[in-house]
Design a protein around this motif. Structure first.
Motif, PDB file in Angstrom:
ATOM      1  N   MET A   1       9.171  39.270  48.564  1.00  0.00           N
ATOM      2  CA  MET A   1       9.759  37.989  48.203  1.00  0.00           C
ATOM      3  C   MET A   1      10.394  38.120  46.829  1.00  0.00           C
ATOM      4  O   MET A   1       9.864  38.784  45.949  1.00  0.00           O
ATOM      5  N   GLY A   2      11.531  37.474  46.672  1.00  0.00           N
ATOM      6  CA  GLY A   2      12.244  37.505  45.398  1.00  0.00           C
ATOM      7  C   GLY A   2      11.893  36.312  44.555  1.00  0.00           C
ATOM      8  O   GLY A   2      10.833  35.709  44.694  1.00  0.00           O
ATOM      9  N   SER A   3      12.806  35.942  43.727  1.00  0.00           N
ATOM     10  CA  SER A   3      12.627  34.822  42.820  1.00  0.00           C
ATOM     11  C   SER A   3      12.607  33.504  43.590  1.00  0.00           C
ATOM     12  O   SER A   3      13.554  33.199  44.315  1.00  0.00           O
ATOM     13  N   PRO A   4      11.558  32.687  43.450  1.00  0.00           N
ATOM     14  CA  PRO A   4      11.495  31.418  44.184  1.00  0.00           C
ATOM     15  C   PRO A   4      12.592  30.442  43.784  1.00  0.00           C
ATOM     16  O   PRO A   4      13.141  29.746  44.626  1.00  0.00           O
ATOM     17  N   GLU A   5      12.934  30.399  42.487  1.00  0.00           N
ATOM     18  CA  GLU A   5      13.977  29.462  42.052  1.00  0.00           C
ATOM     19  C   GLU A   5      15.354  29.865  42.543  1.00  0.00           C
ATOM     20  O   GLU A   5      16.213  29.023  42.769  1.00  0.00           O
TER      21      GLU A   5
ATOM     22  N   GLY B   1      15.723  31.554  45.431  1.00  0.00           N
ATOM     23  CA  GLY B   1      15.659  31.535  46.887  1.00  0.00           C
ATOM     24  C   GLY B   1      16.076  32.854  47.508  1.00  0.00           C
ATOM     25  O   GLY B   1      16.823  32.874  48.480  1.00  0.00           O
ATOM     26  N   THR B   2      15.581  33.967  46.949  1.00  0.00           N
ATOM     27  CA  THR B   2      15.975  35.277  47.438  1.00  0.00           C
ATOM     28  C   THR B   2      14.773  36.068  47.941  1.00  0.00           C
ATOM     29  O   THR B   2      13.620  35.757  47.609  1.00  0.00           O
ATOM     30  N   VAL B   3      15.068  37.078  48.755  1.00  0.00           N
ATOM     31  CA  VAL B   3      14.077  38.047  49.220  1.00  0.00           C
ATOM     32  C   VAL B   3      14.683  39.434  49.112  1.00  0.00           C
ATOM     33  O   VAL B   3      15.905  39.589  49.017  1.00  0.00           O
ATOM     34  N   TRP B   4      13.850  40.459  49.142  1.00  0.00           N
ATOM     35  CA  TRP B   4      14.315  41.848  49.125  1.00  0.00           C
ATOM     36  C   TRP B   4      14.223  42.399  50.540  1.00  0.00           C
ATOM     37  O   TRP B   4      13.211  42.247  51.213  1.00  0.00           O
ATOM     38  N   VAL B   5      15.309  43.030  50.973  1.00  0.00           N
ATOM     39  CA  VAL B   5      15.438  43.512  52.348  1.00  0.00           C
ATOM     40  C   VAL B   5      15.713  45.011  52.339  1.00  0.00           C
ATOM     41  O   VAL B   5      16.495  45.498  51.523  1.00  0.00           O
ATOM     42  N   LYS B   6      15.066  45.732  53.271  1.00  0.00           N
ATOM     43  CA  LYS B   6      15.387  47.144  53.490  1.00  0.00           C
ATOM     44  C   LYS B   6      16.268  47.211  54.725  1.00  0.00           C
ATOM     45  O   LYS B   6      15.916  46.704  55.780  1.00  0.00           O
ATOM     46  N   THR B   7      17.433  47.834  54.564  1.00  0.00           N
ATOM     47  CA  THR B   7      18.327  48.038  55.696  1.00  0.00           C
ATOM     48  C   THR B   7      18.370  49.523  56.014  1.00  0.00           C
ATOM     49  O   THR B   7      18.155  50.359  55.147  1.00  0.00           O
ATOM     50  N   THR B   8      18.643  49.857  57.260  1.00  0.00           N
ATOM     51  CA  THR B   8      18.734  51.251  57.668  1.00  0.00           C
ATOM     52  C   THR B   8      20.115  51.526  58.245  1.00  0.00           C
ATOM     53  O   THR B   8      20.895  50.612  58.488  1.00  0.00           O
ATOM     54  N   ARG B   9      20.382  52.787  58.499  1.00  0.00           N
ATOM     55  CA  ARG B   9      21.668  53.195  59.056  1.00  0.00           C
ATOM     56  C   ARG B   9      21.955  52.373  60.314  1.00  0.00           C
ATOM     57  O   ARG B   9      21.122  52.234  61.187  1.00  0.00           O
TER      58      ARG B   9
END
Length: 164
Positions: free
Chosen positions: A11-15, A17-25
């Motif tokens: 989870m990212g910053s609540p204020e 409204g972001t999250v961290w995502v892992k993307t693949t090929r």
């Protein structure tokens, strides 16, 4: 509109409204001309990237999601990274050539010097502009869909005991 699939891992910053995502090929890599030589993730590993995304779909850690990257923003950033330094180097070389002719010195040397100087300055401009654009939400990917929610693990489930 360019889309990518990934998994929310933090989870990212609540204020914000972001999250961290892992993307693949993805399937976009199949049509890329550099797919055979690209090994950002290392040899023998799938290419993984971590990106901060705007969480408009209320995704949680472990969710499989679809990211939307605005094509216009992607093209502007690509121009800034790949085309701008080359144009700056050409402009510097032309300016160096002009100054050398006016001063009566070696046009090749001054042209090369100015070309490389402008090329280096272009990276400073890219760094400053990149920091400014990173805070602009139109340059951040956005989660548009949650493909699958993480199911609770069986270890976390506590069965209530009933008395007989």
């Amino acid at each position: 509109m360019a889309t990518e699939e990934g998994v929310v891992f933090k989870m990212g910053s609540p204020e914000a409204g972001t999250v961290w995502v892992k993307t693949t090929r993805s399937s976009a890599c199949a049509s890329c001309s550099s797919k055979d030589v690209c090994n950002v993730g290392g040899e023998g590993k799938e290419m993984e990237m971590e990106v901060e995304a705007i969480n408009t779909a209320d995704a949680r850690v472990g969710d499989r999601i679809v990211l939307n990257i605005k094509t216009g923003s992607l093209l502007k950033a690509t121009f800034l990274l790949y085309v701008f330094p080359i144009l700056a180097m050409i402009a510097g070389a032309v300016l160096g050539q002009t100054v050398a002719v006016m001063r009566g010195s070696d046009p090749s040397g001054l042209s090369a010097l100015f070309g490389f100087l402008f090329f280096g300055l272009a990276f400073i401009v890219i760094r400053i502009t990149g920091r400014r654009l990173s805070e602009n939400t139109s340059y951040k990917p956005e989660i548009i869909k949650v493909r699958g929610r993480q199911s609770p693990s069986t270890d976390a489930l506590v069965m209530p005991q009933t008395e007989l």
